[in-house]
Motif scaffolding. Structure first.
Motif, PDB file in Angstrom:
ATOM      1  N   ALA A  64       0.831  -1.198   0.000  1.00  0.00           N
ATOM      2  CA  ALA A  64       0.000   0.000   0.000  1.00  0.00           C
ATOM      3  C   ALA A  64       0.870   1.255   0.000  1.00  0.00           C
ATOM      4  CB  ALA A  64      -0.917   0.015   1.226  1.00  0.00           C
ATOM      5  N   THR A  65       0.325   2.344  -0.498  1.00  0.00           N
ATOM      6  CA  THR A  65       0.954   3.656  -0.329  1.00  0.00           C
ATOM      7  C   THR A  65      -0.155   4.652   0.018  1.00  0.00           C
ATOM      8  OG1 THR A  65       0.745   4.610  -2.561  1.00  0.00           O
ATOM      9  CG2 THR A  65       2.540   3.049  -2.199  1.00  0.00           C
ATOM     10  N   TRP A  66       0.262   5.811   0.526  1.00  0.00           N
ATOM     11  CA  TRP A  66      -0.739   6.841   0.806  1.00  0.00           C
ATOM     12  C   TRP A  66      -0.129   8.221   0.631  1.00  0.00           C
ATOM     13  CZ3 TRP A  66      -1.691  10.218   5.179  1.00  0.00           C
ATOM     14  CH2 TRP A  66      -0.695  10.190   6.178  1.00  0.00           C
ATOM     15  N   ASP A  67      -0.996   9.241   0.585  1.00  0.00           N
ATOM     16  CA  ASP A  67      -0.585  10.624   0.353  1.00  0.00           C
ATOM     17  C   ASP A  67      -0.686  11.397   1.664  1.00  0.00           C
ATOM     18  OD1 ASP A  67      -0.482   9.758  -2.237  1.00  0.00           O
ATOM     19  OD2 ASP A  67      -2.299  10.792  -2.883  1.00  0.00           O
ATOM     20  N   ASN A  68       0.445  11.866   2.180  1.00  0.00           N
ATOM     21  CA  ASN A  68       0.517  12.481   3.504  1.00  0.00           C
ATOM     22  C   ASN A  68       0.623  14.001   3.388  1.00  0.00           C
ATOM     23  OD1 ASN A  68       0.803  12.933   6.239  1.00  0.00           O
ATOM     24  ND2 ASN A  68       2.960  12.334   6.297  1.00  0.00           N
ATOM     25  N   TYR A  69      -0.488  14.677   3.648  1.00  0.00           N
ATOM     26  CA  TYR A  69      -0.525  16.139   3.659  1.00  0.00           C
ATOM     27  C   TYR A  69      -0.968  16.591   5.054  1.00  0.00           C
ATOM     28  CZ  TYR A  69       0.079  15.916  -1.362  1.00  0.00           C
ATOM     29  OH  TYR A  69       0.584  15.678  -2.611  1.00  0.00           O
ATOM     30  N   PRO A  70      -0.027  16.666   6.011  1.00  0.00           N
ATOM     31  CA  PRO A  70      -0.390  16.875   7.416  1.00  0.00           C
ATOM     32  C   PRO A  70      -1.166  18.152   7.705  1.00  0.00           C
ATOM     33  CG  PRO A  70       1.858  16.059   7.257  1.00  0.00           C
ATOM     34  CD  PRO A  70       1.422  16.391   5.862  1.00  0.00           C
ATOM     35  N   LEU A  71      -0.828  19.263   7.037  1.00  0.00           N
ATOM     36  CA  LEU A  71      -1.486  20.525   7.368  1.00  0.00           C
ATOM     37  C   LEU A  71      -2.956  20.509   6.945  1.00  0.00           C
ATOM     38  CD1 LEU A  71       1.242  23.213   6.580  1.00  0.00           C
ATOM     39  CD2 LEU A  71       1.029  21.641   8.514  1.00  0.00           C
ATOM     40  N   GLY A  72      -3.218  20.153   5.713  1.00  0.00           N
ATOM     41  CA  GLY A  72      -4.583  20.118   5.225  1.00  0.00           C
ATOM     42  C   GLY A  72      -5.417  19.036   5.888  1.00  0.00           C
ATOM     43  N   HIS A  73      -4.830  17.852   6.071  1.00  0.00           N
ATOM     44  CA  HIS A  73      -5.575  16.755   6.697  1.00  0.00           C
ATOM     45  C   HIS A  73      -5.970  17.098   8.131  1.00  0.00           C
ATOM     46  CE1 HIS A  73      -3.624  13.674   3.733  1.00  0.00           C
ATOM     47  NE2 HIS A  73      -4.617  14.349   3.196  1.00  0.00           N
ATOM     48  N   THR A  74      -5.069  17.726   8.882  1.00  0.00           N
ATOM     49  CA  THR A  74      -5.384  18.116  10.259  1.00  0.00           C
ATOM     50  C   THR A  74      -6.496  19.160  10.274  1.00  0.00           C
ATOM     51  OG1 THR A  74      -3.153  17.631  11.071  1.00  0.00           O
ATOM     52  CG2 THR A  74      -4.469  19.185  12.352  1.00  0.00           C
ATOM     53  N   GLY A  92       0.846  19.880  11.670  1.00  0.00           N
ATOM     54  CA  GLY A  92      -0.080  18.760  11.630  1.00  0.00           C
ATOM     55  C   GLY A  92      -0.135  18.034  12.964  1.00  0.00           C
ATOM     56  N   HIS A  93      -1.278  17.440  13.247  1.00  0.00           N
ATOM     57  CA  HIS A  93      -1.434  16.688  14.497  1.00  0.00           C
ATOM     58  C   HIS A  93      -0.664  15.377  14.387  1.00  0.00           C
ATOM     59  CE1 HIS A  93      -3.161  14.523  17.847  1.00  0.00           C
ATOM     60  NE2 HIS A  93      -3.822  15.606  18.224  1.00  0.00           N
ATOM     61  N   PRO A  94       0.189  15.062  15.367  1.00  0.00           N
ATOM     62  CA  PRO A  94       1.019  13.860  15.245  1.00  0.00           C
ATOM     63  C   PRO A  94       0.218  12.574  15.085  1.00  0.00           C
ATOM     64  CG  PRO A  94       1.070  14.723  17.504  1.00  0.00           C
ATOM     65  CD  PRO A  94       0.425  15.763  16.651  1.00  0.00           C
ATOM     66  N   TRP A 124      -5.220  23.162  -1.786  1.00  0.00           N
ATOM     67  CA  TRP A 124      -6.589  22.654  -1.739  1.00  0.00           C
ATOM     68  C   TRP A 124      -7.271  22.761  -0.373  1.00  0.00           C
ATOM     69  CZ3 TRP A 124      -6.488  18.977   1.960  1.00  0.00           C
ATOM     70  CH2 TRP A 124      -5.288  18.292   2.181  1.00  0.00           C
ATOM     71  N   ALA A 125      -6.541  23.062   0.691  1.00  0.00           N
ATOM     72  CA  ALA A 125      -7.134  23.145   2.022  1.00  0.00           C
ATOM     73  C   ALA A 125      -7.905  24.455   2.189  1.00  0.00           C
ATOM     74  CB  ALA A 125      -6.040  23.021   3.085  1.00  0.00           C
ATOM     75  N   PRO A 126      -8.708  24.583   3.255  1.00  0.00           N
ATOM     76  CA  PRO A 126      -9.423  25.847   3.491  1.00  0.00           C
ATOM     77  C   PRO A 126      -8.493  27.052   3.528  1.00  0.00           C
ATOM     78  CG  PRO A 126     -10.319  24.135   4.894  1.00  0.00           C
ATOM     79  CD  PRO A 126      -9.126  23.544   4.215  1.00  0.00           C
ATOM     80  N   TYR A 127      -7.297  26.896   4.080  1.00  0.00           N
ATOM     81  CA  TYR A 127      -6.215  27.872   3.923  1.00  0.00           C
ATOM     82  C   TYR A 127      -4.910  27.092   3.957  1.00  0.00           C
ATOM     83  CZ  TYR A 127      -6.047  27.610   9.079  1.00  0.00           C
ATOM     84  OH  TYR A 127      -5.980  27.172  10.374  1.00  0.00           O
ATOM     85  N   ASN A 128      -3.857  27.653   3.387  1.00  0.00           N
ATOM     86  CA  ASN A 128      -2.658  26.868   3.099  1.00  0.00           C
ATOM     87  C   ASN A 128      -1.399  27.568   3.600  1.00  0.00           C
ATOM     88  OD1 ASN A 128      -3.866  24.611   1.355  1.00  0.00           O
ATOM     89  ND2 ASN A 128      -4.663  26.444   0.362  1.00  0.00           N
ATOM     90  N   LEU A 129      -1.024  27.262   4.829  1.00  0.00           N
ATOM     91  CA  LEU A 129       0.198  27.794   5.416  1.00  0.00           C
ATOM     92  C   LEU A 129       1.412  27.057   4.864  1.00  0.00           C
ATOM     93  CD1 LEU A 129      -0.945  27.883   9.163  1.00  0.00           C
ATOM     94  CD2 LEU A 129      -0.824  29.823   7.596  1.00  0.00           C
ATOM     95  N   TRP A 130       2.588  27.712   4.973  1.00  0.00           N
ATOM     96  CA  TRP A 130       3.797  26.928   4.716  1.00  0.00           C
ATOM     97  C   TRP A 130       4.167  26.194   6.002  1.00  0.00           C
ATOM     98  CZ3 TRP A 130       5.022  32.405   3.472  1.00  0.00           C
ATOM     99  CH2 TRP A 130       5.539  33.108   4.553  1.00  0.00           C
ATOM    100  N   PRO A 131       4.792  25.030   5.887  1.00  0.00           N
ATOM    101  CA  PRO A 131       5.125  24.247   7.079  1.00  0.00           C
ATOM    102  C   PRO A 131       6.151  24.957   7.950  1.00  0.00           C
ATOM    103  CG  PRO A 131       5.217  22.885   5.102  1.00  0.00           C
ATOM    104  CD  PRO A 131       5.105  24.310   4.646  1.00  0.00           C
ATOM    105  N   ALA A 132       6.128  24.667   9.249  1.00  0.00           N
ATOM    106  CA  ALA A 132       7.136  25.184  10.170  1.00  0.00           C
ATOM    107  C   ALA A 132       8.519  24.679   9.771  1.00  0.00           C
ATOM    108  CB  ALA A 132       6.812  24.734  11.593  1.00  0.00           C
ATOM    109  N   LYS A 133       9.534  25.431  10.143  1.00  0.00           N
ATOM    110  CA  LYS A 133      10.897  25.006   9.879  1.00  0.00           C
ATOM    111  C   LYS A 133      11.172  23.688  10.601  1.00  0.00           C
ATOM    112  CE  LYS A 133      15.721  26.499  10.220  1.00  0.00           C
ATOM    113  NZ  LYS A 133      16.645  27.573  10.694  1.00  0.00           N
TER     114      LYS A 133
END
Length: 451
Positions: A64-74, A92-94, A124-133
């Protein structure tokens, strides 16, 4: 003359529609194997997507594989629950992330990749931040800690055209490196000194059932009654105690596990009796259910049906609570309960906790426990901690936003917060990456020779 619609359509036809996906996938797999033999075949799944049974579809795949988009998914998950505050908005929530790692490790029968790993802000998320460093590095190591064989980033270079031109990659449209590029390069160098080929092993299995998810979505019976939310509460409580978790389908082997957690099992028919016997032989279980037949009817025998073989209770009536809150009393503490509860006749089962209004809440027979309500996270942490001790499972309460995961001889600790964390670790360990004082969005890896 238009007839007013007073109720939704009959639910019985909604289940077969969700079963047809595997046949279509199987036809595609057979064509590829015939005309392009010797190649692996996989599919990239999504977080929180339950419209088909991923276990059954994946039987035709190699892994299996999956698509991990932590910011939008959270963000999407929290909004589904009606929550407006998001302390993990840039990382993203751990547990939302690791839940899918553990689920798709189970779907892939021990093998999974991250096909698409977020590398920067998406579109595609309601709003789209850049990830933390440090977040991209954190996500990459978290995937490996949970058993990923490969982490592949979406995408290499941001496209300057078409629908996803606002979806970033490792490189900007002019090929200049984005911050995520440097973090991936850092992980590449760090991996040279750490061998993590051993499989993930867990003492706890959580049964996740797509059919139950369909039953919840077709007839939820009230606001907030959502299968993913229910399962996540159980899973997150286990992770807050520092426990590895295997996510398995109904009917799978439960040998070797000290604790089996079943948040809900709506339909237990056909081969279900064998699964009930497997649960009976395990050390600790929490079956919670809403009973239906395979044709989406309430059976003549009141719930929980076949589960009465291991926990002889009978559900007399249920209620969805809406804005009402009941009070659970267990082990000298009080806990608020919302969303759902049941009126249960314990028959010969011990009642070990009640609500303030006198209704039974937790029932026990030998090594089997039944929760007649929708539990919150704080209760589940206390409950699992007490019963883990009884079952001989070692737990460790983790600081908020900090998680650990074991793979082979390595222990990974991840800091998903914006503050430095001074983590208490065993004295006789070998630190192989990082420091006991874990920086914001950083990690620590140590090696255990004995446990």
């Amino acid at each position: 003359m238009r007839t007013p619609r007073v109720e939704s359509a009959t639910p019985v036809g909604a289940l077969p529609v969700r079963v047809a996906n595997r046949e279509f996938n199987k036809l595609q797999v057979e064509i590829i194997r015939e005309y392009s033999p010797g190649r692996f075949i996989t599919h990239n799944f999504m977080s929180g997507f339950t419209d088909f049974d991923h276990y059954k579809l994946s039987k035709d795949l190699d892994f299996a594989t999956w698509d991990n988009y932590p910011l939008g998914h959270t963000l999407v998950f929290l909004r589904m629950k009606g929550e407006t505050k998001n302390p993990f908005d840039r990382v993203g929530h751990p547990d939302i992330i690791s839940f899918s790692h553990d689920l798709y490790r189970g779907v892939g029968r021990g093998r999974f990749w991250v096909m698409e790993q977020q590398a920067g802000p998406v579109n595609w998320a309601p709003y789209n931040l850049w990830p933390a460093k440090g977040a991209v590095r954190l996500w990459t190591w978290q995937a490996f800690a949970h058993g990923a064989e490969v982490v592949s980033y979406f995408r290499w270079r941001q496209a300057p055209f078409a629908q996803e031109q606002m979806h970033s990659g490792l490189l900007a449209p002019d090929s200049a490196p984005y911050p995520g590029y440097h973090e991936v390069k850092q992980v590449f160098e760090e991996l040279k000194n750490i061998d993590i080929n051993e499989p993930v092993e867990s003492e706890v299995a959580l049964v996740f059932d797509y059919e139950t998810a369909w039953v919840f979505s077709i007839q939820p019976h009230g606001e907030g009654v959502n299968y993913i939310d229910l399962v996540f509460r159980f899973y997150s409580a286990l992770r807050r105690l520092g426990l590895n978790v295997d996510i398995v389908p109904p009917g799978s082997s439960l040998d070797g596990y000290k604790m089996i957690v079943v948040p809900s099992l709506a339909i237990v028919e056909g081969g279900g009796s064998g699964h009930v016997q497997k649960i009976r032989r395990s050390s600790r279980t929490w079956p919670k259910k809403r009973k239906k037949t395979e044709t989406f009817q309430i059976p003549p025998e009141m719930p929980p049906g076949l589960l009465k073989e291991i926990i002889p209770v009978e559900v007399r009536q249920v209620e969805s609570l809406g804005d009402n809150v009941e009070t659970l009393v267990w082990n000298g503490k009080e806990y608020p309960v919302s969303i759902w509860r049941e009126d249960v006749d314990p028959t010969i089962t011990e009642v070990i906790a009640r609500f303030k209004d006198g209704f039974g809440a937790i029932f026990r027979k030998e090594n089997v426990f039944y929760l007649a309500f929708w539990p919150n996270g704080d209760f589940l942490v206390d409950f699992f901690e007490a019963l883990s001790k009884e079952s001989g499972i070692e737990t460790k309460r983790m600081p908020e936003g900090v998680r650990i995961q074991r793979r082979g001889e390595y222990v990974f600790s991840f800091n998903f917060t914006s503050e430095e964390v001074d983590l208490e670790i065993p004295t006789k360990v070998q630190i192989v990456l990082g420091d006991q004082k874990i920086p914001p969005y950083g990690l620590l890896i140590w090696k255990e020779n004995e446990r």
